[in-house]
Write an enzyme that holds these catalytic residues in place. Structure first.
Site, PDB file in Angstrom:
ATOM      1  CE  LYS A 182      -2.681  -1.146   3.566  1.00 38.82           C
ATOM      2  NZ  LYS A 182      -3.786  -1.255   4.670  1.00 38.82           N
ATOM      3  CE  LYS A 191      -1.986   7.149   9.535  1.00 39.56           C
ATOM      4  NZ  LYS A 191      -0.736   7.774   9.664  1.00 39.56           N
ATOM      5  CG  PHE A 209      19.260   3.416   8.130  1.00 36.25           C
ATOM      6  CD1 PHE A 209      19.732   4.767   7.786  1.00 36.25           C
ATOM      7  CD2 PHE A 209      19.114   2.600   7.237  1.00 36.25           C
ATOM      8  CE1 PHE A 209      20.392   4.846   6.512  1.00 36.25           C
ATOM      9  CE2 PHE A 209      19.627   2.693   5.900  1.00 36.25           C
ATOM     10  CZ  PHE A 209      20.259   3.892   5.681  1.00 36.25           C
ATOM     11  CG  LEU A 210      16.228   0.694  13.652  1.00 35.82           C
ATOM     12  CD1 LEU A 210      15.779  -0.497  14.188  1.00 35.82           C
ATOM     13  CD2 LEU A 210      15.317   1.587  12.941  1.00 35.82           C
ATOM     14  CD  GLU A 224       1.645  -0.777  13.050  1.00 35.33           C
ATOM     15  OE1 GLU A 224       1.026  -1.896  13.213  1.00 35.33           O
ATOM     16  OE2 GLU A 224       1.022   0.292  12.852  1.00 35.33           O
TER      17      GLU A 224
END
Length: 426
Positions: A182, A191, A209-210, A224
């Site tokens: 998506k 949203k 990257f974190l 999530e």
């Protein structure tokens, strides 16, 4: 039977609903008013790849992903989140130059308030100015979930379909927004009201990257992850219960980690694998019973109403807290399981309530969800930790009772970081 014009002739009227059994073109006999039906399917294949050292010039993953062109002469348009440009822009430029890539950078601000068609048109303008080749020059999107959603929508619209590569730099992008099909932007206070189904050809996930992600935004992504744990994966839940707070403190990095990063890597792998397992059979969402919608029945309206205070994952956490109470009141979740789930939410530093929450707002949110799910609620609830059940008959009275069962724990979590870090870009 094949006709003189090369078509396959059928005597089944359209009104009787001939089922598609494969690709083909049929003429349907209606006496003097024939009709034609096209049956076609499109194979969908994309890769999600976990890697390390993506910006190391020794790696060519980012410039070879989703493309057969090789060597000198490669051209790439790279779309960067503005904060990612501050943190990694010099390394990205050096990487592209080391691989002798002709490139342009399009730097945009990407947060929920800028997740609009105006941002999409800015990316489309950059694609047009760069002269992106239609099939062999994938656009590279480097940033959080908001950025990759914007670029994905632009790529789906430009010349009706242009390939792109996602390089998510936030945890929520790595385990959720950056790995499905998506794309989308917000519209009229709703949203993701505008969007398409257009997966990137490749998603490259580098947990390195974190290291620059603020703790709040790691927690945002872990919401999530917890979603997948509560409705699908008991092992993942136990990992979060045992190690969640620690891996946030360690920024999910192996260096100086108590276990060399093993728990963080396991969390990422299980979250990605579980999400893809659920998405793959239903990429275009023809089936609206989706367990991955857990935490997303009320959160879209809560998030948009609370902007800019709540991040996406925080709104999902509030929704999950409400859904846990709903499940408990219906006898789907034991008191002990409710207590454990709430404890993990708390240990991950996630909110379980926000001042915008009211029976009226939740009723409004549920009505919007019913429209989104073709007239049904289809609310996934936990049926014991690690399992889900759909319910279709939640009442306003239940929402009032569940809301009363929440533990008001909201304090403004936004704080200016003391050093450059990635911002709140989903």
């Amino acid at each position: 039977m094949t006709t003189e014009d090369g078509l396959i002739e059928s005597t089944t009227p359209v009104s009787e609903g001939q089922s598609a059994t494969g690709n083909g073109l049929s003429t349907l006999d209606h006496d003097e008013n024939p009709s034609w039906r096209v049956d076609a399917s499109q194979a969908v294949s994309y890769e999600v790849r976990l890697c390390r050292g993506l910006l190391d010039p020794a790696s060519d993953l980012m410039v070879t992903a989703a493309s057969a062109d090789g060597g000198p002469g490669r051209r790439r348009l790279v779309v960067l989140d503005s904060q990612v440009d501050v943190l990694f822009g010099e390394r990205i430029r050096a990487y592209l130059e080391a691989h002798r890539v002709t490139y342009e950078l399009c730097v945009i601000e990407a947060d929920e308030r800028r997740k609009t068609m105006a941002s999409v048109f800015r990316v489309v303008s950059a694609m047009d100015a760069f002269g992106v080749a239609r099939r062999r020059e994938p656009v590279i999107a480097v940033g959080g979930g908001v950025l990759t959603d914007i670029v994905g929508l632009a790529a789906s619209l430009y010349r009706r379909s242009t390939p792109y590569v996602r390089v998510p730099t936030t945890l929520i992008g790595m385990v959720d927004a950056g790995i499905g099909s998506k794309t989308g932007v917000n519209f009229s206070d709703h949203k993701n009201r505008l969007g398409t189904y257009h997966p990137s050809a490749t998603t490259l996930i580098d947990p390195g990257f974190l290291a620059t992600l603020p703790a709040r935004h790691l927690r945002n992504g872990l919401a999530e992850v917890l979603k997948m744990a509560l409705i699908k994966d008991r092992r993942l839940f136990e990992l979060l219960a045992d190690h969640g707070a620690r891996i946030v403190a360690e920024r999910m990095q192996p260096a100086d980690s108590a276990d060399g990063g093993a728990a963080a890597l396991a969390v990422i792998r299980l979250a990605i694998g579980g999400m893809l397992q659920e998405l793959q059979p239903n990429l275009w969402e023809h089936q609206l019973e989706r367990v991955v919608d857990y935490g997303h029945s009320f959160s879209p309206v809560i998030e948009m109403r609370a902007l800019p205070e709540l991040l996406h994952g925080e709104a999902v956490a509030v929704d999950m807290a409400l859904s846990l109470v709903l499940a408990h009141h219906r006898g789907l979740l034991s008191p002990e399981e409710l207590t454990r789930a709430r404890r993990v939410l708390g240990e991950l530093g996630l909110p379980t309530w926000h001042p915008v929450c009211s029976t009226e707002l939740l009723t409004e949110a549920l009505a919007d969800t019913v429209r989104h799910r073709d007239g049904r609620q289809l609310i996934p609830l936990t049926a014991g930790i690690g399992q889900a059940r759909f319910v279709d008959d939640v009442t306003p009275a239940e929402l009032t009772a569940a809301l009363a069962g929440l533990e008001p724990n909201w304090t403004s979590m936004a704080a200016a970081p003391s050093a450059p870090t990635q911002g709140s870009h989903g």
